[in-house]
Design a protein around this motif. Structure first.
Motif, short mmCIF file in Angstrom:
data_model
loop_
_atom_site.label_atom_id
_atom_site.label_comp_id
_atom_site.label_asym_id
_atom_site.label_seq_id
_atom_site.Cartn_x
_atom_site.Cartn_y
_atom_site.Cartn_z
N ARG A 133 37.48 33.68 39.35
CA ARG A 133 37.36 35.02 39.91
C ARG A 133 38.73 35.58 40.25
NH1 ARG A 133 32.66 33.06 44.08
NH2 ARG A 133 31.03 32.66 42.52
N ASN B 45 34.22 43.51 37.37
CA ASN B 45 33.79 44.13 38.62
C ASN B 45 33.23 43.07 39.56
OD1 ASN B 45 34.45 46.67 37.66
ND2 ASN B 45 32.37 47.14 36.98
N LEU B 46 33.39 43.30 40.85
CA LEU B 46 32.81 42.39 41.83
C LEU B 46 31.30 42.61 41.88
CD1 LEU B 46 35.86 42.48 42.58
CD2 LEU B 46 35.17 42.15 44.95
N GLU B 47 30.59 41.72 42.56
CA GLU B 47 29.14 41.86 42.67
C GLU B 47 28.76 43.19 43.31
OE1 GLU B 47 27.59 38.50 44.71
OE2 GLU B 47 28.16 37.06 43.14
N SER B 48 29.62 43.71 44.16
CA SER B 48 29.37 44.99 44.82
C SER B 48 29.57 46.16 43.87
CB SER B 48 30.29 45.15 46.03
OG SER B 48 31.65 45.14 45.62
N GLY B 49 30.13 45.89 42.68
CA GLY B 49 30.41 46.96 41.73
C GLY B 49 31.82 47.48 41.81
N THR B 50 32.59 47.01 42.79
CA THR B 50 33.98 47.45 42.95
C THR B 50 34.85 46.86 41.84
OG1 THR B 50 33.72 47.50 45.36
CG2 THR B 50 35.96 47.52 44.50
N TYR C 136 39.81 46.35 44.28
CA TYR C 136 39.61 45.34 45.33
C TYR C 136 40.96 44.76 45.76
CZ TYR C 136 38.53 40.81 47.41
OH TYR C 136 38.49 39.71 48.25
N ASP D 245 42.89 47.36 47.80
CA ASP D 245 42.33 47.50 49.14
C ASP D 245 42.72 46.33 50.04
OD1 ASP D 245 41.16 49.83 48.30
OD2 ASP D 245 39.18 48.94 47.94
#
Length: 343
Positions: free
Chosen positions: A155, A296-301, A306, A309
């Motif tokens: 990841r 993309n992260l699981e959140s969709g970001t 990410y 941020d």
């Protein structure tokens, strides 16, 4: 009389433990210099090998990256996240450089991960089977048959800004030969750039060189082994600086536009005035499609957003705690597995 003695010997022999007999036979085989496959010597060697692999292979980032580095063929750039080179390498496999064939250095088994096309009607079932084979295709006593490297290795990881600064200093040695990054690529990193120490870049006068080098380092690029090249951290994707519009090229383009305007001509900044065979570099999309930065992260970001941020928030102790927690969790799993095997 001899028959009676033989009979008594057989009777007493029947009371001797079979385990004792097996141990005696195994000891004899060791004494002969030819240990049995399941002799104490062999089992101890196997156990030591397991422990060595668990310590060095499962948790080692360097070993993981070394396996990923074998997936240089673009055939692996397919839209199957479960079978990306990162996931395959996490399960102990490395590419043989043949089409979709991988091998395990520990058990020497081979596995084909070729998947039929979408219109075959069996693609999904073949993917599920192949994912299961990442474990089951290993040898019976191969430690990779029951354990994989931590999932976080596959990841996106938030980079260490100190490391980024040192890498940027090495990249900046290319000076104005570095790719010119459009404002759309620079603006999103502006806040992060302010947090990077410029001590390693104090000898660089051109601010564009500094920014370009830092953004390239943040996006996972580093100097390549060949002259005027950059490579990703896995040494899978290598790009030549000569293929992209450089900072010097951009200065020449602007100068051409200025002269044209003075002469009453209007030139638009399009491909017609770009150096032949060159294009502007996108430091993110230039990676191979399975690179973590493009996911993309699981959140969709998006992974890139990410990272931005997280770095804008500053160093966080929770990140270190999370990493330590993951490491301790993996070690706990190993201990539980050992207990179950000894039960």
């Amino acid at each position: 009389m001899s028959n009676h003695l033989k009979r008594l010997g057989d009777i007493f022999g029947s009371f001797v433990s079979k385990d004792f007999k097996r141990k005696r036979l195994q000891d004899e085989s060791v004494t002969d210099g030819k240990p049995d496959e399941y002799s104490p010597v062999k089992l101890k060697e196997f156990k030591n090998k397991n422990e060595e692999i668990e310590e060095n292979e499962f948790m080692s980032v360097d070993c993981f990256v070394k396996r990923v580095a074998t997936f240089t063929d673009f055939c692996w750039c397919r839209d199957i996240p479960q079978l990306s080179p990162l996931e395959i390498a996490r399960h102990g496999w490395a590419s043989t450089r043949d089409d979709f064939m991988v091998t395990c250095d520990s058990c020497n088994q081979h596995l084909s991960l070729a998947i039929p096309d979408q219109d075959s009607g069996i693609r999904d079932s073949c993917i599920n089977t192949a994912v299961g084979r990442l474990f089951s295709a290993h040898g019976e006593f191969c430690p990779w048959a029951t354990t994989s490297s931590p999932a976080h290795l596959a990841r996106i990881e938030v980079p260490d800004l100190e490391v980024v600064g040192r890498t940027a200093a090495n990249i900046a040695q290319h000076q104005e030969r570095l790719p010119y990054l459009k404002s759309c690529h620079v603006e999103k990193w502006q806040e992060v750039l302010k947090k990077i120490s410029k001590d390693n870049l104090k000898d660089i006068d051109d601010e564009r060189v500094k920014n370009s080098a830092c953004i390239l380092a943040l996006c996972g690029w580093r100097p390549g082994s060949l002259e005027d090249t950059l490579t990703d951290v896995y040494a899978v994707r290598r790009i030549g600086l000569w293929n992209f519009v450089s900072i010097q090229d951009e200065d020449d383009i602007l100068e051409t536009q200025r002269v044209a305007e003075e002469l009453g001509h209007s030139l638009e900044k399009d491909r017609c005035i770009l150096p032949e065979g060159k294009e502007y570099l996108d430091p993110v999309t230039e990676h191979v499609s399975w690179h973590p930065l493009l996911q993309n992260l699981e959140s969709g970001t998006p992974a890139q957003q990410y990272i931005i941020d997280q770095l804008c928030k500053g160093p966080s102790a929770t990140c270190l705690i999370d990493k330590l927690g993951r490491k301790d969790s993996i070690r706990a799993i190993f201990k539980v597995r050992d207990i179950v095997e000894q039960w």
